[in-house]
Motif scaffolding. Sequence first.
Motif, PDB file in Angstrom:
ATOM      1  N   GLN A 204      11.118   2.898 -22.672  1.00 33.31           N
ATOM      2  CA  GLN A 204      11.194   1.472 -22.972  1.00 33.31           C
ATOM      3  C   GLN A 204      10.210   0.726 -22.078  1.00 33.31           C
ATOM      4  OE1 GLN A 204      15.303   0.586 -22.083  1.00 33.31           O
ATOM      5  NE2 GLN A 204      16.041   1.462 -23.996  1.00 33.31           N
ATOM      6  N   LYS A 205       9.488  -0.237 -22.672  1.00 34.00           N
ATOM      7  CA  LYS A 205       8.571  -1.046 -21.876  1.00 34.00           C
ATOM      8  C   LYS A 205       8.476  -2.447 -22.471  1.00 34.00           C
ATOM      9  CE  LYS A 205       4.399   0.786 -24.098  1.00 34.00           C
ATOM     10  NZ  LYS A 205       3.130   1.473 -23.847  1.00 34.00           N
ATOM     11  N   CYS A 206       8.046  -3.394 -21.638  1.00 35.33           N
ATOM     12  CA  CYS A 206       8.000  -4.802 -22.041  1.00 35.33           C
ATOM     13  C   CYS A 206       7.216  -5.010 -23.333  1.00 35.33           C
ATOM     14  CB  CYS A 206       7.412  -5.650 -20.926  1.00 35.33           C
ATOM     15  SG  CYS A 206       8.431  -5.693 -19.430  1.00 35.33           S
ATOM     16  N   GLY A 207       6.145  -4.280 -23.502  1.00 33.28           N
ATOM     17  CA  GLY A 207       5.334  -4.439 -24.710  1.00 33.28           C
ATOM     18  C   GLY A 207       6.121  -4.203 -25.993  1.00 33.28           C
ATOM     19  N   GLY A 208       7.214  -3.473 -25.904  1.00 36.83           N
ATOM     20  CA  GLY A 208       8.045  -3.211 -27.071  1.00 36.83           C
ATOM     21  C   GLY A 208       9.340  -4.001 -27.062  1.00 36.83           C
TER      22      GLY A 208
ATOM     23  N   ALA B 292      11.057 -14.593 -15.170  1.00 36.26           N
ATOM     24  CA  ALA B 292       9.954 -15.350 -14.572  1.00 36.26           C
ATOM     25  C   ALA B 292       8.871 -14.422 -14.030  1.00 36.26           C
ATOM     26  CB  ALA B 292      10.490 -16.218 -13.437  1.00 36.26           C
ATOM     27  N   GLY B 293       7.688 -14.965 -13.904  1.00 36.92           N
ATOM     28  CA  GLY B 293       6.600 -14.274 -13.233  1.00 36.92           C
ATOM     29  C   GLY B 293       5.659 -13.556 -14.184  1.00 36.92           C
ATOM     30  N   ASN B 294       4.724 -12.843 -13.553  1.00 36.49           N
ATOM     31  CA  ASN B 294       3.729 -12.076 -14.295  1.00 36.49           C
ATOM     32  C   ASN B 294       4.378 -10.779 -14.770  1.00 36.49           C
ATOM     33  OD1 ASN B 294       1.272 -11.279 -15.330  1.00 36.49           O
ATOM     34  ND2 ASN B 294       0.523 -10.509 -13.357  1.00 36.49           N
ATOM     35  N   ILE B 295       4.478 -10.614 -16.077  1.00 41.12           N
ATOM     36  CA  ILE B 295       5.180  -9.466 -16.648  1.00 41.12           C
ATOM     37  C   ILE B 295       4.170  -8.525 -17.284  1.00 41.12           C
ATOM     38  CG2 ILE B 295       6.896  -8.741 -18.350  1.00 41.12           C
ATOM     39  CD1 ILE B 295       8.074 -10.369 -16.011  1.00 41.12           C
ATOM     40  N   SER B 296       4.161  -7.300 -16.826  1.00 40.05           N
ATOM     41  CA  SER B 296       3.251  -6.297 -17.379  1.00 40.05           C
ATOM     42  C   SER B 296       3.771  -5.776 -18.706  1.00 40.05           C
ATOM     43  CB  SER B 296       3.136  -5.119 -16.397  1.00 40.05           C
ATOM     44  OG  SER B 296       2.482  -4.034 -17.035  1.00 40.05           O
TER      45      SER B 296
ATOM     46  N   PHE C 167       9.174 -10.153 -24.865  1.00 38.70           N
ATOM     47  CA  PHE C 167       7.828 -10.149 -24.293  1.00 38.70           C
ATOM     48  C   PHE C 167       6.938 -11.186 -24.964  1.00 38.70           C
ATOM     49  CE2 PHE C 167       3.491  -8.285 -23.779  1.00 38.70           C
ATOM     50  CZ  PHE C 167       3.425  -8.424 -22.408  1.00 38.70           C
ATOM     51  N   GLN C 168       6.160 -11.899 -24.145  1.00 41.90           N
ATOM     52  CA  GLN C 168       5.225 -12.906 -24.646  1.00 41.90           C
ATOM     53  C   GLN C 168       3.827 -12.529 -24.161  1.00 41.90           C
ATOM     54  OE1 GLN C 168       7.100 -16.387 -22.823  1.00 41.90           O
ATOM     55  NE2 GLN C 168       8.099 -16.881 -24.760  1.00 41.90           N
TER      56      GLN C 168
ATOM     57  N   ALA D 152       3.796 -12.415 -20.090  1.00 43.84           N
ATOM     58  CA  ALA D 152       4.949 -13.257 -19.785  1.00 43.84           C
ATOM     59  C   ALA D 152       6.167 -12.777 -20.558  1.00 43.84           C
ATOM     60  CB  ALA D 152       4.649 -14.709 -20.124  1.00 43.84           C
ATOM     61  N   CYS D 153       7.298 -13.327 -20.158  1.00 50.33           N
ATOM     62  CA  CYS D 153       8.570 -12.980 -20.798  1.00 50.33           C
ATOM     63  C   CYS D 153       9.339 -14.270 -21.040  1.00 50.33           C
ATOM     64  CB  CYS D 153       9.356 -12.060 -19.872  1.00 50.33           C
ATOM     65  SG  CYS D 153      11.039 -11.749 -20.447  1.00 50.33           S
TER      66      CYS D 153
END
Length: 86
Positions: free
Chosen positions: A52-56, A70-74, A60-61, A65-66
């Motif tokens: 699982q990863k943020c890109g999926g 908050a913050g820089n989200i990879s 995820f924006q 971003a998310c």
Amino acid sequence: MTSDNKTPKPRRAVLQAAGLAALAPIAIRPAKAQDKLQGSMVMYQDKPKDGQKCGGCLHFQPPNACAIVAGNISPEGWCAVWAAKP
Ligand code: SF4
């Protein structure tokens, strides 16, 4: 001054609908940075977990971003509230 009981029903309905419509932007506004969760609260990490990863993730924006954290989200990151994109 006119009484509400004398207001024709269609007009009253329009006014009531307008009142509710005025609240809609508050209810559906996107989270501001100060409203978002801190990464540490949801065990954010900058690498995938169990495939699982943020890109999926639904939240995820792109590009980094998310909607709820908050913050820089990879796009390669992950956190405990990950949810698959539909
Ligand atoms: S896994 Fe989803 S909710 Fe968590 S930081 Fe990444 S995009 Fe946001």
